[in-house]
Write an enzyme that holds these catalytic residues in place. Structure first.
Site, mmCIF file in Angstrom:
data_model
loop_
_atom_site.group_PDB
_atom_site.id
_atom_site.type_symbol
_atom_site.label_atom_id
_atom_site.label_comp_id
_atom_site.label_asym_id
_atom_site.label_seq_id
_atom_site.Cartn_x
_atom_site.Cartn_y
_atom_site.Cartn_z
ATOM 1 N N ASP A 6 0.871 -1.181 0.000
ATOM 2 C CA ASP A 6 0.000 0.000 0.000
ATOM 3 C C ASP A 6 0.907 1.230 0.000
ATOM 4 O O ASP A 6 1.773 1.372 0.856
ATOM 5 C CB ASP A 6 -0.882 -0.033 1.260
ATOM 6 C CG ASP A 6 -1.953 1.046 1.234
ATOM 7 O OD1 ASP A 6 -3.130 0.710 1.401
ATOM 8 O OD2 ASP A 6 -1.602 2.233 1.064
ATOM 9 N N ASP A 104 -3.705 2.318 -5.209
ATOM 10 C CA ASP A 104 -2.361 2.266 -4.594
ATOM 11 C C ASP A 104 -2.105 0.995 -3.801
ATOM 12 O O ASP A 104 -1.255 0.972 -2.932
ATOM 13 C CB ASP A 104 -2.147 3.502 -3.706
ATOM 14 C CG ASP A 104 -2.754 3.369 -2.327
ATOM 15 O OD1 ASP A 104 -3.784 2.671 -2.187
ATOM 16 O OD2 ASP A 104 -2.185 3.938 -1.373
ATOM 17 N N GLU A 105 -2.829 -0.063 -4.144
ATOM 18 C CA GLU A 105 -2.794 -1.250 -3.289
ATOM 19 C C GLU A 105 -2.856 -2.525 -4.121
ATOM 20 O O GLU A 105 -3.618 -2.598 -5.081
ATOM 21 C CB GLU A 105 -4.083 -1.184 -2.471
ATOM 22 C CG GLU A 105 -4.051 -1.594 -1.072
ATOM 23 C CD GLU A 105 -5.481 -1.550 -0.539
ATOM 24 O OE1 GLU A 105 -5.897 -2.519 0.082
ATOM 25 O OE2 GLU A 105 -6.190 -0.553 -0.802
#
Ligand code: TTP
Ligand code: MG
Length: 340
Positions: A6, A104-105
């Site tokens: 993340d 973002d993960e």
């Protein structure tokens, strides 16, 4: 092992990197604060701004009151998406099984033992730092749930390994809200029963939880014990991969049209590679300045490489060359993937 990554303060970190004049200052990305009268919310804030109590989903007017001196920036999603794509392409180099879960993960399946997974985690952090000048936090565990909770354990710029034998101790003192799906409402309901930590949660039987929370109860019961058997993988079938560009100024010149089309094609192949996909069909979209749009398609017998795609593209593009009509958009799409 499962690795969860993340990015740290993602949108704000990109802004901080790209605007050196704001470095070290509190940065808030989101709606326009309009001197405290703005509507809308904070998308994210960097860690400096979080010290003032400004977080994702804080009303922007409130964020402004908490720190009127903070740097307030609008959301520039296209730029963040381009960064996200490059990061996902880095991740694809480390595992054939990458499941992106948000901008973002992502989860990665890592074969080998935990030490190998840690080595991969370190390499990923190094490569993202060197290539993108961004930091991330990584969690490694025996399943997705533990990897996800572990990536949040030491934020920012953390790397946390939780071995199978450490799961119970790792979870024990954590608040129930670390379990994805336990939001403020459920947490409040649990708190009424005197339950704050995961250890507290383990005092309830599965029947108790089922009665109170329906089928989620069963999930909470297993999650409290660190159990999760969801496989890593992106199971939504991708049927095609495409890109398009709308030009700032319409284009007309043959050389320019060819050059731009090749550039889009190249991007499509980068995306295909990142997702380990290959297809046999190429689709070209050309939109003129008057919005009249033409789509044409050709298929090859074999899976396309960038070279064979370039050859296939040329006859599709030919009808649009040397025309007097300016072009505003060109799109290229590859489909015809092997059956999965
Ligand atoms: P997150 O990973 O939740 O947050 P973050 O990366 O900003 O910070 P952290 O270091 O805690 O991971 O979300 C990723 C991006 O998604 C975030 O940068 C902005 C966007 N986002 C929103 O726009 N609204 C939201 O409510 C949240 C939670 C995130
Ligand atoms: Mg993040």
């Amino acid at each position: 092992m499962v690795l969860h990554i993340d990015m740290d303060a993602f949108f704000a970190a990109i802004e901080e990197r790209d605007n050196p004049q704001f470095r070290g200052l509190p940065i808030v990305v989101g709606a326009d604060p309009k001197n405290g009268r703005g509507r809308g919310v904070v998308s994210t804030a960097n860690y400096e701004a979080r010290k003032y109590g400004i977080f994702s989903a804080t009303p922007i007017s409130q964020a402004f009151r908490k720190n009127p001196q903070a740097v307030f920036l609008p959301v520039d999603m296209d730029r963040y998406a381009a960064n996200s794509l490059r990061i996902m392409q880095i991740l694809a180099q480390f595992s054939a099984v990458v499941e992106q879960v948000s901008v973002d993960e992502a989860y990665l399946e890592i074969s080998g033992g935990s030490q190998q997974a840690v080595a991969v985690g370190r390499k990923i952090k190094k490569m993202i730092w060197e290539q993108e000048k961004l930091t991330c936090s990584i969690g490694i565990g025996p399943n997705k749930l533990i990897a996800k909770i572990a990536s949040d354990h030491q934020k920012p710029d953390g790397l946390t390994l939780v071995e199978e034998t450490q799961v119970t101790a790792f979870l024990a003192k954590k608040l129930v809200t670390v379990i994805p799906g336990i939001g403020p409402k459920t947490a409040a309901g649990l708190q009424n029963l005197g339950i704050k930590t995961i250890d507290d949660l383990k005092k309830l039987t599965e029947a108790d939880l089922l009665k109170r929370f329906g089928k989620n109860g069963s999930y909470f019961y297993r999650a409290a014990r660190g159990k999760d058997d969801r496989p890593v993988g992106n199971f939504e079938l991708v049927k095609s991969v495409g890109r398009q560009i709308t030009f700032e100024k319409d284009i007309l010149k043959t050389a320019e049209v060819i050059k731009q089309t090749q550039a889009v094609l190249k991007q499509v192949f980068t995306d295909l590679q990142a997702q380990r996909l290959k297809g046999k069909t190429l689709t070209l979209t050309v939109r003129y300045s008057d919005f009249v749009t033409h789509t044409s398609q050709k298929s090859a017998a074999a899976f396309l490489t960038i070279g064979s795609a370039q050859k296939l593209l040329l006859p599709l593009l030919l009808p649009f060359l040397g025309k007097r009509k300016p072009i505003r958009l060109i799109g290229v799409r590859v489909s015809g993937f092997p059956p999965q």
